[in-house]
Scaffold this motif. Structure first.
Motif, short mmCIF file in Angstrom:
data_model
loop_
_atom_site.label_atom_id
_atom_site.label_comp_id
_atom_site.label_asym_id
_atom_site.label_seq_id
_atom_site.Cartn_x
_atom_site.Cartn_y
_atom_site.Cartn_z
N ASP A 768 1.49 2.49 -4.07
CA ASP A 768 0.13 2.79 -3.61
C ASP A 768 0.10 2.77 -2.08
N ARG A 769 -1.08 3.00 -1.53
CA ARG A 769 -1.18 3.11 -0.06
C ARG A 769 -0.79 1.83 0.66
N ILE A 774 3.90 0.27 -8.09
CA ILE A 774 2.88 0.33 -9.13
C ILE A 774 3.40 0.87 -10.46
#
Length: 934
Positions: A768-769, A774
RNA sequence: GCGGCUGUGGCGUAAUUGGUAGCCGCGCUAGACUUAGGAUCUAGUGCCGAGAGGCGUGGGGGUUCGAGUCCCUUCAGCCGCACCA
């Protein structure tokens, strides 16, 4: 976390190196697969973005094969000898070895950045003595071999000598420069020198006075394939014909085998056709014409034995040996004048200027069938190099003879019923014969057959197959090449003992020919052979008793590239070119990728060379390259700015027609999406510092064109820059994404963002950012599995078919779908990473390790797709009316034909499109389409 | 002259091999987020047409229920060979 390609790529490149990931060895339990790239000549300009195209394709295929469980040999090396380094040496004094090493180092750097899976332990360089030892060794073997047409193979000279001792040259069916006739007694009384001169006539590698393509500017001779339209391939200098004593290879002996072999290899039809043309097989008859008032017989070759009754004159090539024998004293002066004039004309002039010229010899010959007396002429439209250098002229049925006859007012006899020869000859091989004695009434093909038989029966001549393929001239008056392992005793060449190889290239003080016009090796101070001590000694010691001069020529470029694929199998072996066992494992190249420019050079010579080694029993396959793919050229995409004439003002593309402008090439690296970076442009060159612009919408739009990628067009794109800005994986994907491998296409860096985004999106499925990993262990849905499995299926199929561009788009579709499904499941991503690893090895290695593996993704197994995930429950049937699709209907996939038809008719839209008309028939193709015909 | 290959949006291309032409990407248009955009995201994008619809794979013809795909013909571009007897 961002996708940091720079870090990732460096990390895994050093990991692969450290772990010898690409090291290859024989594994008897695994099936081999050999993938080869045409090795590069390391030029000073370095690689541009077009060069790695083929390497990337072969690398993807190699990695794929490896994932499929094959033991893959994928080596790389350098064609290190060559003219440019030597020309540079002549200009600057810098030794070509230094230039070459420097260029190789740069090439290697560039190649390393792209992440290829080459086994660099197997690297070869043609200029390395350990390598060219075997080039020299093969040459010696050729010298010691002759070609037997009965056995259809090369045999040791010792057998031929034995034959001469017992029966002389009678009844031999062997390849030779000219037919010699002598008895055993004659042979046995000859001196060593005489015998060696005779043997030269039969050797596979022989020394002969031949007409050569001499290029004065390069100071060397060139092979036929190195001459294009009468100009040198390198440099474009004029080439003239000259008679010189040169080493030659008897390639022509293999003409038929080279031709036959083409049917057994998987090359493109166009490439095979080019080779067939080059070999140029033609079936015909060789015939003898008696010369009047002389014992001489003129030998000619013709494919039209049926036209002998129409022969009204004969023509000799100006270079023909017959010329001086047939010229009468009365004609001597004229003939001499003509020969002088033709000699002055270069090959190029002779080809382009098709003016009819010629001169009469003064002699007459007799037509062997009709007995008619016919004059013998000389003209340069007859080629010395083809056939016998003499022809029988049939003006009625050959356009060249026709032109000649018209020009010199010679008789023309038509031989085919009803043909019109008032304005041109009738060249077609069709019609019914007339004016031809026993051939009258036959069709042309029948007449050809009958005439050939007749000629053979009556001993006038014999049926013969002729080839256009010439023996290869193998000497170059150059420094930077393989030295010949040859020394001269009393002008007779002797081979060095093979134990003394390699004969290393000596140092010279300068790279130009000597003052006496000898090749550059004539400048070497240590270049003589001490026969007793078997070593190279000072040139000054030559006494022609025990110390002899060494050969001053060197070998041409194709020498080193002819068997390099064999050496990769066993590169460090100093006992043999390649070990027999090793060769039996790797056999030959399964996939060869390279440019089409080698069609008649390297690809013919290496096939010849290979067949010779096969005959020697050194190797086990007689064709070196089973499958060959020619990658297309990457062209440049140039940009233009438009300068208003006589100003320093530039006008944007769509406004330029309002002004009088000159287009100027502008560096594509300061243009983005055809918009010029004005500041960079001003800084580009001093004369543009004060440039002014007429903009549109505040932008300067450049024009563009597809041209060859070259410095002078300012459209060269360097792969280093792409790797720097986007990473190697993006470069690899984009090169493949551009289009089909074999097609030529322009490079446009603008499109590269698309594949780069694809990799970022892939990365986004894992992190993810915030940089959290994830990937979950959740069970995949049917839809997710379908996406994965259709991708595995398509990519596997595409790679097998070398359709790499469509695989890349399949990966994009896959990732787009997974992003839409928000799928970050291990069950899906893990096989996907392995599938993609051949294309984008760095990012996949990173993700593979992130998934928990501590072995390389290179050693993974290519995932298998399962058809069960691909079956659809329903099919969206396109319903068409008279072939035009109007709407679609979703129906069960297994619905029967009848039911589909029923469903179609039941739909209310059907009646709308029928508009009351009667249905003639309904076509239902289950799973495909419905067509209602009315 | 002979032989080979290639012609599909503004661009690079795709089409399960005779079955919904334009997938994927670039570019472009509009919007969102934003101090900013050569970042990211969303929607649209073959052409004509307001729409219904029509037209579309270099051109012409043919085979077929149906053609980018097969056949004939023609044009254009690229490559190879080119006095080969």
């Amino acid at each position: 976390m961002e996708y940091n390609f720079k870090e990732i790529e460096q990390k895994w490149q050093s990991y692969w190196k450290k772990h010898n990931t690409y090291k290859t060895d024989i594994k008897e339990n695994k099936e081999k697969y050999y993938v080869l790239d045409m090795f590069p000549y390391p030029s000073g300009a370095g690689l541009h973005v077009g060069h790695p195209l083929g390497y990337i394709a072969s690398d993807i295929y190699s990695r794929y094969k490896r994932l499929k469980g094959f033991n893959v040999l994928h080596p790389m090396g350098y064609d290190a000898y060559g003219l440019p380094a030597e020309q540079y040496a002549i200009q600057t004094g810098q030794h070509p070895a230094i230039t070459t090493d420097k260029n190789i180092e740069r090439y290697r750097e560039q190649l390393d950045k792209i992440g290829f899976s080459f086994d660099w332990d197997r690297e070869i360089r043609t200029s390395d003595p350990g390598y060219y030892k075997w080039t020299q060794w093969t040459f010696i073997k050729m010298f010691e071999s002759y070609y037997c047409y009965d056995e259809k193979q090369a045999r040791p000279m010792t057998e031929l000598i034995e034959c001469f001792e017992q029966q002389g040259s009678k009844g031999l069916n062997v390849a030779c420069t000219e037919e010699l006739l002598f008895t055993a007694e004659e042979w046995n009384t000859k001196t060593e020198k005489e015998r060696r001169e005779i043997l030269m006539n039969y050797r596979m590698a022989y020394l002969a006075d031949t007409m050569v393509n001499w290029c004065p500017q390069l100071g060397t001779v060139l092979a036929n394939d190195e001459v294009i339209n009468g100009l040198s391939e390198r440099g474009g200098f004029p080439v003239e014909q000259r008679k010189m004593r040169q080493w030659c290879l008897r390639v022509s002996a293999y003409a038929q085998r080279l031709l036959d072999g083409l049917d057994r290899i998987d090359w493109t039809e166009s490439l095979k056709e080019t080779q067939r043309n080059w070999i140029g097989r033609s079936e015909g008859a060789e015939m003898k014409f008696k010369v009047k008032n002389s014992d001489l017989e003129l030998e000619i070759f013709t494919t039209r034995a049926d036209t002998v009754f129409g022969v009204t004159f004969m023509v000799l090539a100006p270079e023909s040996d017959y010329v001086c024998q047939l010229t009468t004293p009365e004609q001597a002066e004229e003939v001499a004048k003509y020969l002088e004039a033709t000699k002055k004309r270069t090959e190029r002039e002779r080809q382009t200027d098709k003016k009819v010229t010629g001169v009469f010899t003064g002699s007459y010959a007799a037509n062997p069938l009709s007995g008619e007396e016919i004059p013998v002429w000389i003209s340069d439209y007859v080629l010395a190099g083809y056939g016998t250098g003499a022809i029988m002229a049939v003006p009625a049925h050959d356009s060249r003879d026709y032109a000649f006859a018209k020009h010199f007012n010679l008789p023309i006899i038509p031989l085919i019923e009803g043909c019109d020869i008032s304005n041109e000859s009738f060249d077609a091989k069709e019609g019914v014969m007339m004016n031809s004695g026993f051939l009258n009434g036959l069709s042309v093909p029948e007449a050809i057959k009958k005439a050939k038989e007749y000629v053979e029966e009556k001993g006038i001549g014999r049926i013969k197959v002729n080839y256009r393929l010439r023996d290869a001239i193998f000497s170059r008056q150059r420094y930077w090449g393989e030295p010949f392992p040859v020394y001269y005793k009393d002008g007779i060449p002797y081979m060095l003992p093979t134990e003394s190889l390699p004969l290393e290239l000596p140092e010279v003080t300068k790279f130009l020919p000597t003052e006496t016009g000898e090749p550059p090796l004539g400048n070497a101070t240590v270049w003589a052979w001490d026969e007793t001590n078997k070593k190279v000694v000072e040139t000054s010691k030559i006494d022609n008793k025990t110390i002899f001069p060494l050969e001053l020529n060197t070998m041409p470029g194709f020498a080193g590239s002819s068997a390099y694929y064999l050496r990769y199998m066993d590169p460090h072996n100093d006992k043999a070119l390649v070990d027999k066992k090793v060769n039996e494992y790797w056999k030959n190249v399964d996939l060869y990728i390279g440019g089409t420019e080698h069609a008649t050079g390297h690809l013919i010579y290496s096939r010849f060379w290979n067949k010779f080694l096969f005959d020697l029993g050194v190797i086990c396959e007689d064709e070196p390259f089973k499958k060959l793919i020619n990658q297309g050229m990457i062209q440049g995409r140039s940009n233009f700015v438009y300068r208003i004439t006589n100003t320093n003002k530039f006008v944007s593309l769509n406004l330029k027609d309002q002004y009088d402008t000159t287009p100027l090439h502008v560096d594509v690296n300061i243009v983005s999406n055809d918009v010029l970076d004005l500041d960079k442009f001003k800084a580009w060159r001093p004369e543009f510092a004060n440039a002014e612009f007429i903009l549109e919408d505040g932008k300067y739009i450049c024009g563009w064109a597809v041209e060859k990628m070259s410095k002078s067009m300012f459209n060269v794109v360097n792969p280093d820059d792409i790797v720097e800005n986007y990473g190697a994986d993006t470069l690899r994907l984009y090169e493949m994404f551009l289009g089909p491998l074999e097609q030529s296409k322009p490079w446009d860096t603008n499109g590269i963002d698309g594949v780069n985004r694809f990799l970022k999106r892939l990365w986004g499925l894992f992190y993810d950012r915030e940089g959290n990993f994830i990937v979950s262990d959740d069970k995949a849905t049917a839809e997710e599995l379908k996406t994965l499995h259709k991708t595995i299926k398509k990519v596997g199929f595409d790679i097998e078919n070398f359709s790499f561009n469509t695989s890349v788009s399949a990966f994009m579709i896959c990732v787009n779908e997974l992003v839409a499904l928000k799928c970050s499941k291990r069950e899906i991503l893990e096989p996907l990473v392995v599938t993609l690893a051949s294309f984008a090895p760095h990012i996949c290695e990173e993700l593979y390790h992130a998934l928990g593996y501590n072995t390389s993704v290179c050693n993974a197994e290519f995932p298998k797709y399962d058809e069960k995930h691909l079956v659809e429950a329903t099919k969206k049937y396109p319903i068409s009316f008279n072939g035009k699709v109007r709407f679609t209907m979703e129906l069960p996939a297994d619905m029967s034909k009848e039911e589909v038809e029923k469903a179609t008719l039941a739909d209310e839209q059907t009646s709308k499109y029928l508009d009351g008309k009667t249905i003639k028939k309904i076509i239902v193709v289950p799973g495909k389409i419905v067509n209602v015909v009315f």
